[in-house]
Design a protein around this motif. Structure first.
Motif, PDB file in Angstrom:
ATOM      1  N   GLU A 181       0.830  -1.199   0.000  1.00 56.05           N
ATOM      2  CA  GLU A 181       0.000   0.000   0.000  1.00 56.05           C
ATOM      3  C   GLU A 181       0.868   1.253   0.000  1.00 56.05           C
ATOM      4  O   GLU A 181       0.493   2.279  -0.565  1.00 56.05           O
ATOM      5  CB  GLU A 181      -0.913  -0.007   1.233  1.00 56.05           C
ATOM      6  CG  GLU A 181      -1.842   1.191   1.334  1.00 56.05           C
ATOM      7  CD  GLU A 181      -2.806   1.295   0.165  1.00 56.05           C
ATOM      8  OE1 GLU A 181      -3.143   2.441  -0.198  1.00 56.05           O
ATOM      9  OE2 GLU A 181      -3.215   0.247  -0.380  1.00 56.05           O
ATOM     10  N   HIS A 182       2.028   1.154   0.634  1.00 55.38           N
ATOM     11  CA  HIS A 182       2.932   2.299   0.671  1.00 55.38           C
ATOM     12  C   HIS A 182       3.380   2.686  -0.736  1.00 55.38           C
ATOM     13  O   HIS A 182       3.455   3.872  -1.075  1.00 55.38           O
ATOM     14  CB  HIS A 182       4.161   1.980   1.539  1.00 55.38           C
ATOM     15  CG  HIS A 182       5.007   3.169   1.848  1.00 55.38           C
ATOM     16  ND1 HIS A 182       4.729   4.024   2.894  1.00 55.38           N
ATOM     17  CD2 HIS A 182       6.121   3.664   1.253  1.00 55.38           C
ATOM     18  CE1 HIS A 182       5.635   4.993   2.927  1.00 55.38           C
ATOM     19  NE2 HIS A 182       6.494   4.792   1.948  1.00 55.38           N
ATOM     20  N   ALA A 183       3.657   1.687  -1.570  1.00 58.07           N
ATOM     21  CA  ALA A 183       4.048   1.958  -2.953  1.00 58.07           C
ATOM     22  C   ALA A 183       2.906   2.611  -3.720  1.00 58.07           C
ATOM     23  O   ALA A 183       3.116   3.543  -4.508  1.00 58.07           O
ATOM     24  CB  ALA A 183       4.492   0.674  -3.638  1.00 58.07           C
ATOM     25  N   ARG A 184       1.686   2.141  -3.489  1.00 64.93           N
ATOM     26  CA  ARG A 184       0.532   2.738  -4.164  1.00 64.93           C
ATOM     27  C   ARG A 184       0.344   4.189  -3.732  1.00 64.93           C
ATOM     28  O   ARG A 184      -0.024   5.048  -4.534  1.00 64.93           O
ATOM     29  CB  ARG A 184      -0.722   1.909  -3.878  1.00 64.93           C
ATOM     30  CG  ARG A 184      -0.745   0.570  -4.629  1.00 64.93           C
ATOM     31  CD  ARG A 184      -2.057  -0.152  -4.466  1.00 64.93           C
ATOM     32  NE  ARG A 184      -2.191  -0.753  -3.145  1.00 64.93           N
ATOM     33  CZ  ARG A 184      -1.727  -1.967  -2.831  1.00 64.93           C
ATOM     34  NH1 ARG A 184      -1.085  -2.682  -3.747  1.00 64.93           N
ATOM     35  NH2 ARG A 184      -1.899  -2.459  -1.622  1.00 64.93           N
ATOM     36  N   LYS A 185       0.604   4.467  -2.457  1.00 63.73           N
ATOM     37  CA  LYS A 185       0.497   5.838  -1.965  1.00 63.73           C
ATOM     38  C   LYS A 185       1.554   6.729  -2.619  1.00 63.73           C
ATOM     39  O   LYS A 185       1.270   7.878  -2.982  1.00 63.73           O
ATOM     40  CB  LYS A 185       0.655   5.850  -0.444  1.00 63.73           C
ATOM     41  CG  LYS A 185       0.484   7.223   0.176  1.00 63.73           C
ATOM     42  CD  LYS A 185       0.480   7.151   1.695  1.00 63.73           C
ATOM     43  CE  LYS A 185       1.839   6.765   2.238  1.00 63.73           C
ATOM     44  NZ  LYS A 185       1.889   6.862   3.720  1.00 63.73           N
ATOM     45  N   LEU A 186       2.759   6.195  -2.793  1.00 65.52           N
ATOM     46  CA  LEU A 186       3.814   6.972  -3.438  1.00 65.52           C
ATOM     47  C   LEU A 186       3.477   7.257  -4.903  1.00 65.52           C
ATOM     48  O   LEU A 186       3.787   8.336  -5.413  1.00 65.52           O
ATOM     49  CB  LEU A 186       5.146   6.235  -3.349  1.00 65.52           C
ATOM     50  CG  LEU A 186       6.006   6.486  -2.113  1.00 65.52           C
ATOM     51  CD1 LEU A 186       7.265   5.639  -2.164  1.00 65.52           C
ATOM     52  CD2 LEU A 186       6.373   7.954  -1.997  1.00 65.52           C
ATOM     53  N   ARG A 187       2.842   6.287  -5.563  1.00 60.57           N
ATOM     54  CA  ARG A 187       2.480   6.494  -6.970  1.00 60.57           C
ATOM     55  C   ARG A 187       1.501   7.653  -7.127  1.00 60.57           C
ATOM     56  O   ARG A 187       1.449   8.285  -8.186  1.00 60.57           O
ATOM     57  CB  ARG A 187       1.881   5.214  -7.559  1.00 60.57           C
ATOM     58  CG  ARG A 187       2.899   4.118  -7.829  1.00 60.57           C
ATOM     59  CD  ARG A 187       2.328   3.002  -8.687  1.00 60.57           C
ATOM     60  NE  ARG A 187       3.261   1.917  -8.821  1.00 60.57           N
ATOM     61  CZ  ARG A 187       3.273   0.826  -8.047  1.00 60.57           C
ATOM     62  NH1 ARG A 187       2.365   0.702  -7.068  1.00 60.57           N
ATOM     63  NH2 ARG A 187       4.165  -0.123  -8.222  1.00 60.57           N
ATOM     64  N   SER A 188       0.724   7.914  -6.077  1.00 57.03           N
ATOM     65  CA  SER A 188      -0.213   9.039  -6.153  1.00 57.03           C
ATOM     66  C   SER A 188       0.527  10.370  -6.176  1.00 57.03           C
ATOM     67  O   SER A 188      -0.042  11.398  -6.518  1.00 57.03           O
ATOM     68  CB  SER A 188      -1.176   9.004  -4.961  1.00 57.03           C
ATOM     69  OG  SER A 188      -0.487   9.277  -3.740  1.00 57.03           O
ATOM     70  N   ARG A 189       1.809  10.357  -5.814  1.00 59.98           N
ATOM     71  CA  ARG A 189       2.627  11.574  -5.831  1.00 59.98           C
ATOM     72  C   ARG A 189       3.406  11.723  -7.131  1.00 59.98           C
ATOM     73  O   ARG A 189       4.070  12.736  -7.346  1.00 59.98           O
ATOM     74  CB  ARG A 189       3.608  11.560  -4.657  1.00 59.98           C
ATOM     75  CG  ARG A 189       2.945  11.640  -3.292  1.00 59.98           C
ATOM     76  CD  ARG A 189       3.976  11.514  -2.188  1.00 59.98           C
ATOM     77  NE  ARG A 189       3.391  11.622  -0.872  1.00 59.98           N
ATOM     78  CZ  ARG A 189       3.610  12.627  -0.014  1.00 59.98           C
ATOM     79  NH1 ARG A 189       4.406  13.624  -0.390  1.00 59.98           N
ATOM     80  NH2 ARG A 189       3.060  12.656   1.168  1.00 59.98           N
ATOM     81  N   GLY A 190       3.363  10.700  -7.989  1.00 57.56           N
ATOM     82  CA  GLY A 190       4.076  10.779  -9.259  1.00 57.56           C
ATOM     83  C   GLY A 190       4.558   9.420  -9.712  1.00 57.56           C
ATOM     84  O   GLY A 190       4.284   8.395  -9.083  1.00 57.56           O
ATOM     85  N   CYS A 191       5.282   9.411 -10.795  1.00 60.04           N
ATOM     86  CA  CYS A 191       5.833   8.177 -11.360  1.00 60.04           C
ATOM     87  C   CYS A 191       6.860   7.588 -10.391  1.00 60.04           C
ATOM     88  O   CYS A 191       7.845   8.255 -10.043  1.00 60.04           O
ATOM     89  CB  CYS A 191       6.467   8.467 -12.711  1.00 60.04           C
ATOM     90  SG  CYS A 191       7.362   7.080 -13.428  1.00 60.04           S
TER      91      CYS A 191
END
Length: 283
Positions: A38-48
């Motif tokens: 989920e942490h990776a998915r949250k980071l993707r919301s900030r960009g590529c």
């Protein structure tokens, strides 16, 4: 002359190699830790995500290089002017593992411009001393700073391991009663897997989910003190990311996607710290 230039060139190459190695390995471990979470998915919301890691790696190399270059800056005569006769709380800053008071060489002037003119930047033995010795040394120096300022309170700020030192200080009634607020930056409140690659007895104490953390740095302060835990979603030293979560009673906030050491250089991070401190002491 050529010999001196050759030596300087070798030293520069070693510094660059160290920065590249540490930054690459820690970012690779962070990628492994968060992959598919989920942490990776949250980071993707900030960009590529690959772009975030690429820019993060480049910035980490720069910050790692700065750490080495400025490590002894606190020995310079102009560094860290204390003003015991100033008004208001004294700002006590505590560095992290393998660092020095020079950790605050960038934020120190920013704190001063924000109105925190009296600053004490505490140094302690963190390379080879055991945790109990390091904790006692920090407490002793915090008490000395308070004794030199009768009638004034303190604001405690700690980066990385320094945040655990803040917890240890707040467990002491005499220190906690004179503390108006506390902030931790990128602190391994629950330890870190990365300590497996470290050296010195402190790394055994702060391994992931170690009960020794609570023993030396209790999660409950002796008296209630406003506390803020700041963390970056791309911390490459505190792994896994859940290890950054503070105990109950701390406010929690995230900075932008910067690396662990960049928290000591990032303007937005220091603004978040000073905003919290101002808000707290104005109550």
């Amino acid at each position: 002359m050529w010999t001196l230039l050759t030596i300087l060139a070798i030293l520069a190459a070693l510094l660059i190699a160290e920065a590249l190695f540490v930054s690459t390995v820690t970012h690779a471990l962070l990628w492994y830790e968060i992959s598919g979470t989920e942490h990776a998915r949250k980071l993707r919301s900030r960009g590529c995500l690959p772009l975030l890691f690429a820019t993060g790696l480049l910035r980490a190399m720069g910050t790692q290089f700065l750490v080495v270059l400025t490590y002894h800056a606190h020995r310079l005569p102009w560094f860290g002017r204390e003003r015991p006769d100033a008004r208001g709380p004294v700002l006590i800053c505590i560095h992290g593992l393998y660092h020095s008071p020079s950790a605050w060489v960038f934020h120190g002037p920013r704190f001063e411009r924000a109105g925190f003119t009296d600053q004490v930047r505490i140094g302690y033995r963190c390379w080879f001393a055991p945790m109990n010795k390091a904790v006692e040394e920090v407490k002793r120096k915090v008490r000395r700073a308070l004794d030199e300022r009768p009638g004034r309170d303190a604001l405690l700020v700690g980066h990385s391991l320094g945040g655990l030192m803040v917890r240890a200080c707040l467990a002491e009634p005499d220190i906690a009663q004179r503390t108006r607020a506390a902030v931790s930056l990128g602190t391994p409140h629950r330890g870190s897997r990365l300590t497996a690659f470290g050296w010195g007895p402190i790394t055994d104490t702060i391994r992931l989910d170690s009960p020794e953390i609570e023993r030396f740095c209790p999660s409950r302060p002796a008296v209630k003190v406003p506390r803020l835990a700041l963390a970056t979603p791309m911390d490459n030293f505190v792994l896994p990311p859940r290890a950054l979560l503070p105990p109950e009673g701390w406010e929690w906030a995230e900075t932008g996607p910067i690396n662990h050491i960049a928290m000591l250089h990032d303007r937005r991070t220091v603004e978040m710290v000073t905003d919290f401190l101002r808000r707290t002491i104005s109550r």
